[in-house]
Design a protein around this motif. Sequence first.
Motif, PDB file in Angstrom:
ATOM      1  N   LEU A  96       0.885  -1.338   0.148  1.00  0.00           N
ATOM      2  CA  LEU A  96       0.071  -0.016  -0.018  1.00  0.00           C
ATOM      3  C   LEU A  96       0.898   1.243   0.041  1.00  0.00           C
ATOM      4  O   LEU A  96       0.528   2.205  -0.800  1.00  0.00           O
ATOM      5  CB  LEU A  96      -0.905   0.100   1.254  1.00  0.00           C
ATOM      6  CG  LEU A  96      -2.110  -0.846   1.114  1.00  0.00           C
ATOM      7  CD1 LEU A  96      -3.096  -0.694   2.404  1.00  0.00           C
ATOM      8  CD2 LEU A  96      -2.920  -0.945  -0.301  1.00  0.00           C
ATOM      9  N   LYS A 119       0.639   3.998  -2.794  1.00  0.00           N
ATOM     10  CA  LYS A 119       0.260   5.411  -2.780  1.00  0.00           C
ATOM     11  C   LYS A 119       1.336   6.424  -3.083  1.00  0.00           C
ATOM     12  O   LYS A 119       1.157   7.568  -3.121  1.00  0.00           O
ATOM     13  CB  LYS A 119      -0.290   5.786  -1.429  1.00  0.00           C
ATOM     14  CG  LYS A 119       0.616   5.783  -0.308  1.00  0.00           C
ATOM     15  CD  LYS A 119      -0.071   5.901   0.975  1.00  0.00           C
ATOM     16  CE  LYS A 119       0.866   6.368   2.191  1.00  0.00           C
ATOM     17  NZ  LYS A 119       0.322   6.223   3.548  1.00  0.00           N
ATOM     18  N   ALA A 150     -12.708   9.974  -4.428  1.00  0.00           N
ATOM     19  CA  ALA A 150     -12.499   9.625  -2.980  1.00  0.00           C
ATOM     20  C   ALA A 150     -12.081   8.050  -2.915  1.00  0.00           C
ATOM     21  O   ALA A 150     -11.733   7.550  -1.784  1.00  0.00           O
ATOM     22  CB  ALA A 150     -13.793   9.929  -2.377  1.00  0.00           C
ATOM     23  N   PHE A 151     -12.199   7.377  -3.951  1.00  0.00           N
ATOM     24  CA  PHE A 151     -11.903   5.881  -3.994  1.00  0.00           C
ATOM     25  C   PHE A 151     -10.642   5.600  -3.481  1.00  0.00           C
ATOM     26  O   PHE A 151     -10.725   4.541  -2.223  1.00  0.00           O
ATOM     27  CB  PHE A 151     -12.031   5.193  -5.174  1.00  0.00           C
ATOM     28  CG  PHE A 151     -11.905   3.699  -5.337  1.00  0.00           C
ATOM     29  CD1 PHE A 151     -12.886   2.920  -4.716  1.00  0.00           C
ATOM     30  CD2 PHE A 151     -10.804   3.029  -5.597  1.00  0.00           C
ATOM     31  CE1 PHE A 151     -13.002   1.675  -4.925  1.00  0.00           C
ATOM     32  CE2 PHE A 151     -10.760   1.803  -5.646  1.00  0.00           C
ATOM     33  CZ  PHE A 151     -11.821   0.863  -5.209  1.00  0.00           C
ATOM     34  N   ALA A 152      -9.532   6.168  -3.644  1.00  0.00           N
ATOM     35  CA  ALA A 152      -8.267   5.633  -3.203  1.00  0.00           C
ATOM     36  C   ALA A 152      -8.048   6.136  -1.556  1.00  0.00           C
ATOM     37  O   ALA A 152      -7.676   5.120  -0.945  1.00  0.00           O
ATOM     38  CB  ALA A 152      -6.957   6.110  -3.995  1.00  0.00           C
ATOM     39  N   GLU A 189     -10.216   6.521   0.385  1.00  0.00           N
ATOM     40  CA  GLU A 189     -11.240   5.630   1.064  1.00  0.00           C
ATOM     41  C   GLU A 189     -10.473   4.187   1.731  1.00  0.00           C
ATOM     42  O   GLU A 189     -10.647   3.792   2.693  1.00  0.00           O
ATOM     43  CB  GLU A 189     -12.615   5.624   0.518  1.00  0.00           C
ATOM     44  CG  GLU A 189     -13.490   6.663   0.561  1.00  0.00           C
ATOM     45  CD  GLU A 189     -14.908   6.516  -0.107  1.00  0.00           C
ATOM     46  OE1 GLU A 189     -14.799   5.643  -1.052  1.00  0.00           O
ATOM     47  OE2 GLU A 189     -15.768   7.143  -0.051  1.00  0.00           O
ATOM     48  N   ASN A 190     -10.001   3.835   0.564  1.00  0.00           N
ATOM     49  CA  ASN A 190      -9.260   2.518   0.635  1.00  0.00           C
ATOM     50  C   ASN A 190      -8.188   2.516   1.760  1.00  0.00           C
ATOM     51  O   ASN A 190      -7.593   1.577   2.525  1.00  0.00           O
ATOM     52  CB  ASN A 190      -8.460   2.138  -0.742  1.00  0.00           C
ATOM     53  CG  ASN A 190      -9.598   1.661  -1.851  1.00  0.00           C
ATOM     54  OD1 ASN A 190     -10.998   1.180  -1.347  1.00  0.00           O
ATOM     55  ND2 ASN A 190      -9.363   1.878  -3.100  1.00  0.00           N
ATOM     56  N   LEU A 191      -7.433   3.873   1.771  1.00  0.00           N
ATOM     57  CA  LEU A 191      -6.293   4.046   2.700  1.00  0.00           C
ATOM     58  C   LEU A 191      -6.841   4.434   4.199  1.00  0.00           C
ATOM     59  O   LEU A 191      -6.147   4.335   4.982  1.00  0.00           O
ATOM     60  CB  LEU A 191      -5.532   5.209   2.214  1.00  0.00           C
ATOM     61  CG  LEU A 191      -4.827   4.985   0.866  1.00  0.00           C
ATOM     62  CD1 LEU A 191      -4.154   6.229   0.258  1.00  0.00           C
ATOM     63  CD2 LEU A 191      -3.775   3.837   1.215  1.00  0.00           C
ATOM     64  N   GLY A 192      -8.302   4.252   4.436  1.00  0.00           N
ATOM     65  CA  GLY A 192      -8.918   4.456   5.943  1.00  0.00           C
ATOM     66  C   GLY A 192      -8.635   5.957   6.289  1.00  0.00           C
ATOM     67  O   GLY A 192      -8.263   5.988   7.258  1.00  0.00           O
ATOM     68  N   ILE A 193      -8.598   6.935   5.276  1.00  0.00           N
ATOM     69  CA  ILE A 193      -8.124   8.463   5.819  1.00  0.00           C
ATOM     70  C   ILE A 193      -9.661   8.822   6.320  1.00  0.00           C
ATOM     71  O   ILE A 193     -10.762   8.378   5.821  1.00  0.00           O
ATOM     72  CB  ILE A 193      -7.760   9.152   4.675  1.00  0.00           C
ATOM     73  CG1 ILE A 193      -6.359   8.690   4.427  1.00  0.00           C
ATOM     74  CG2 ILE A 193      -8.030  10.517   4.952  1.00  0.00           C
ATOM     75  CD1 ILE A 193      -5.742   9.056   3.166  1.00  0.00           C
ATOM     76  N   ASP A 194      -9.475   9.796   7.150  1.00  0.00           N
ATOM     77  CA  ASP A 194     -10.633  10.297   7.861  1.00  0.00           C
ATOM     78  C   ASP A 194     -11.521  11.059   6.805  1.00  0.00           C
ATOM     79  O   ASP A 194     -10.893  11.905   5.962  1.00  0.00           O
ATOM     80  CB  ASP A 194      -9.947  11.397   8.979  1.00  0.00           C
ATOM     81  CG  ASP A 194     -11.164  12.053   9.593  1.00  0.00           C
ATOM     82  OD1 ASP A 194     -12.021  11.325  10.366  1.00  0.00           O
ATOM     83  OD2 ASP A 194     -11.336  13.550   9.275  1.00  0.00           O
ATOM     84  N   ILE A 231     -10.741  13.388   3.705  1.00  0.00           N
ATOM     85  CA  ILE A 231     -10.880  12.820   2.225  1.00  0.00           C
ATOM     86  C   ILE A 231     -11.613  14.161   1.470  1.00  0.00           C
ATOM     87  O   ILE A 231     -10.925  14.131   0.199  1.00  0.00           O
ATOM     88  CB  ILE A 231     -11.833  11.714   2.166  1.00  0.00           C
ATOM     89  CG1 ILE A 231     -11.052  10.374   3.022  1.00  0.00           C
ATOM     90  CG2 ILE A 231     -12.184  11.260   0.736  1.00  0.00           C
ATOM     91  CD1 ILE A 231     -12.041   9.149   2.873  1.00  0.00           C
ATOM     92  N   MET A 290      -4.388  10.517  -3.625  1.00  0.00           N
ATOM     93  CA  MET A 290      -3.563   9.485  -2.545  1.00  0.00           C
ATOM     94  C   MET A 290      -2.185  10.371  -2.219  1.00  0.00           C
ATOM     95  O   MET A 290      -1.516  10.007  -1.789  1.00  0.00           O
ATOM     96  CB  MET A 290      -3.065   8.444  -3.556  1.00  0.00           C
ATOM     97  CG  MET A 290      -4.041   7.389  -4.061  1.00  0.00           C
ATOM     98  SD  MET A 290      -3.403   5.738  -4.485  1.00  0.00           S
ATOM     99  CE  MET A 290      -2.493   6.353  -6.046  1.00  0.00           C
TER     100      MET A 290
END
Lengths: 284, 264, 297
Positions: C79, C83, C106-108, C110-115, C119, C159
Motif C-alpha cells: 500500500l 500510494k 475519493a476511492f483511493a 477511502e481505501n487508505l482509511g483516511i478520515d 478525504i 493519494m
Amino acid sequence: MAIELMDVNYTYMEGTAFEHEALRDVSLTIRENEFVGIIGHTGSGKSTLVTHMNGILQPLSGKVIVDGIDMSDKRSRKEGRAKVGLVFQYPEHQLFEETVAKDVAFGVRNMGLPEEEIDERVREAFSLVGLDYEKFAEKSPFELSGGEKRRAALAGIIAMRPKYLVLDEPMAGLDPLGRKVILDTIMKLKQALGCAVIMVSHSMDDVLKASTRIIVMNKGRIVMDGTPKEIFMNAEKLLEINLGLPQGMILADELRKRGIEVKKDVFMMDELFEFISRQLGLAN
Amino acid sequence: MLKDITLGRYFPGDSVVHRLDPRTKLLITIAYMVILFLVDELWVFALIAVFMYLATLAAQIPIRYILHSLRPLRWILIIMFVLNIFMIKTGRPLVDWWIFYITDESILRALFIIARLVLLIAGTSLMTLTTTPIALTDAIESLMKPLKLVKFPVHELAMMMTIALRFIPTLLDETDRIMKAQLARGADFETGGLIKRAKAMIPILIPLFVSAFKRADELAYAMDSRCYHGGIGRTRMKIMKYSRIDIYAGLVMVVFCVGIILIS
Amino acid sequence: MGIIELNSVSYEYNTGKETAFFALNNVSLSIQPGEFLCIVGHNGSGKSTLAKLLNGLLLPTSGTVLVKGMDTKDEKRALDIRKTVGLCFQNPDNQIVTTIVEDDVAFAPENLGIDPKEIRTRVNMALKAVGMESYATAAPHMLSGGQKQRVAIAGLLAMQPEVLVLDEATSMLDPAGKAEVIKIIQRLNSEGITIVMITQYMEEAIIADRVVVMSQGSIALEGTPKQVFAQASALRSLRLDVPAVVDLRNRLIARGMLPTHALTAEELAEHIAKIIKTETGSLKEDTLRVNEDSASH
C-alpha cells in the motif's frame, strides 16, 4: 452517382433529460472518386454524420440518397448499404469468428454470394490490405497484433467491394508505423478499387496528406468545405473553433513571424522544404 | 437505439425528495410496494396515484419522465391486461360470444394488475430518478450491515453493484457500437425465426464478452493501483445521516400507510 | 539514489509454458525525484510491463524494483508503494470505479482509511488541480475522453503520490484532450511531482527532461530529447518516427543547412531566420542573443 445528404438533422435521446443535438441542417454531396477528409472535435457530429451515409442511423428530418436510392425506404436500403462500406472506430472490436478468413467473409456471405466468389473476394481483400492469406487465414483473429487486427477488419469491408469506403478514425490508437501503414493502405485501396473514400480523422497532417476535399464540422454543422488549400488558407477559422493546424502551417507561421515572406498557400512539408532550400541558397 | 433507455438513470436536482437520505427513500419505496400489493379497490389505487403525483411534484421531476419509464413496458402491460381478461372466468358474464367470455370481475382484476404495475414502476422510477445509483448502493450496504454478523459479504456485494451500475451505460454504448458495426457488414437482426435471430446475436455477444473481460482485467489493475484491498479498514467520504426531513418523510409515509390500511 | 530504482529487472510472461517470453530483459533504470521522464517505444516493446512493475502490480521475475528504498516484493509495503507511485492507464473508461466523479476521486483515500473530512479536502484539491471541480457531481460516462482522464488523474492525486506514471494515458484522446492532459502533468511536474510518461509518440517526448527508448524489452537509447532526436535513423529502425519538423530539419541539414538541434517549429524557424539575416547582413542584437543556444551546435 453520389451520396447526397439533404438538410439532415439528428438528435440523440430525443425527449429525455439527456437530449443531444448531433447534426443540424447538414447538406452534402460526395461524388465518386473523391477522397474526403472530415475533421472536427469530439462531439462535433463527425461519427453521427458518417453513420448516416449507409442508413444505419436514420435522420429525424431530411434525406440521405445513395446513388439514387432513398435510404429511408426499408426495402431498398439494403441495396444502398451494400454500396457504402462503413469501417467504424476500432473496427477490430467487432471481430468474432473462429478464423480470420471466416471473419473477413462475414459481410460477403451476408450478401448471399456463391461460395467460390466469396472465397475469391476474401483472398483478394487479404492481399489488398497487405495480409498474407496463407499465414493468417486459419488463425484466430484474437491472436493477431493490433495493426493486423485492424487490417483484417478493413478486409472484411473491402471484400464487399463498396463504391464508397467510409472510415471513422481508421488510425486511432496505432503506433506511428502502424498509422503510416494503414493510411498508405487506404490510399492504395482507393487506386485499386476506384472507390470514393470518406475518412474521419483527428490528425490534420493525415487529412492534409490524403484528401482531395476537406469538410470541417463544428457543433453538428458543416462549417467549411473545400480543397485542402482552400481550407488551410482560412486558418483563422480553424483556430476560431480550436482545431489544431498541420505542422507545416505552424512552421510557415513561425517563419512569417520572423519576417520571412512565406506565401499563404505554402504549407505542405515538401513545399516548405523547397522554399527554405531556395531561401538558404542550398544546392539541389 | 439502446441509448434511449432511461430506466434507472438519475435526474439531477435539489428538491426535498433528492435531499432525503437514500435509506429513507429505500424504506419508503419498500413500504409503498407492500401497500400496493395489499389493496384491491380501484378508488384506493386512485388515492395512491394522487400520492405518487404529489411526491413527483415535490421531487420537481417532470411527469413525462415518469411516463417515459413506462414506455419500454407498454407491450407487457397490454399483454398482462388481455391475459387477465380472458383467464378469469368467475363473476357476472358481460360478453359470451364464440371464444370470448368476459366477466365484470375479469375486467376489474385486469385493471388492478395494470394499476399495480404502473404505480410500482412509477414509484421505483421516482426513487431511481432522485437517488444516484451509488447512494442507493450505499443505502443497501448500510441497511444490510446486520447481515455481516452471519458472515454475509455485504461490502463485496455493494462493490459489485457499484461496478455493475458504473459499467451498464458503458456496455450499452459498446453493444450499440458493435451492433452498428455488424449491421454495416450486412448482419440482419430483425428477420427470420427464433433460431435464426438467436444465431444473429453471436456476432454481437462474442465481441461484447471479449471487451467486457478486457475491461474487467484493466479495472482490476486500476483498483489495485488505487490501494483497494477489500472492505477492511475502509472509510467513506460521505457519511449518511438522517436529518429532520427524513423524520417528516417517515411520518408522512406511516400516516399514509396506516390510513390506506384502515380505509380499505 | 533515485526515487525509483530498477536493478537488472527481467519479466517473463507465461513462465514454464510453451508460450513463455521475456517482456523485459535486464533493465536497469534510476528515476530521479522531480524529473520528467518519458519512456518511448512501439507496441510490444515492453513499456507497459515496465509501468506495472513500477508500483508492484507486477513483480520482477528477476532483479529488484525499489520505490523510496522499499522493495516491491515486500507485501507489507504494497500500500505504501502504491500510494507513492500513482499509475494512470490508457483507457479512461476502465479505471473509473463509481458513477459520480467526486466519489471516484475519493476511492483511493477511502481505501487508505483516511478520515472523511480529510478525504473531502483531498478530493476538492485533486479536482481543482485537474480543473474538474465544476464536474464534481457529474456522471463519468457523460464526460469526454480528456475529462475522464483528468478525473482518473485526480483520483491518483487524492493519494498524494510522489510519482505519477502515465501509461499511454493520452493515446485514446483527441488532440484537445491530449493537450489538456499534457498541460496538467507539466504543471504537476513543476510543483514537484515526478512524472514518468509512457508513450508511442516521439513528439510527446519533446517536453521531457530525459527520454528512454525501449525496444524488445531493453533500453535502446537514452538521453535528453535533443540527443535522442538527433538519431533519426536509429529511431526509425525501432519503429518510431521523428516529428515532422525534426524530419524537415534533418532533410535540410542533409542538403547543407547549418546544423541545429531545433525540435519545435519555433526553434527551427528561429534558426532559419537567423541564417538568412546573417547572410543579408541585417542581423539584430536581440535575435543573436536568443539564438546563442542553437548557434553553439
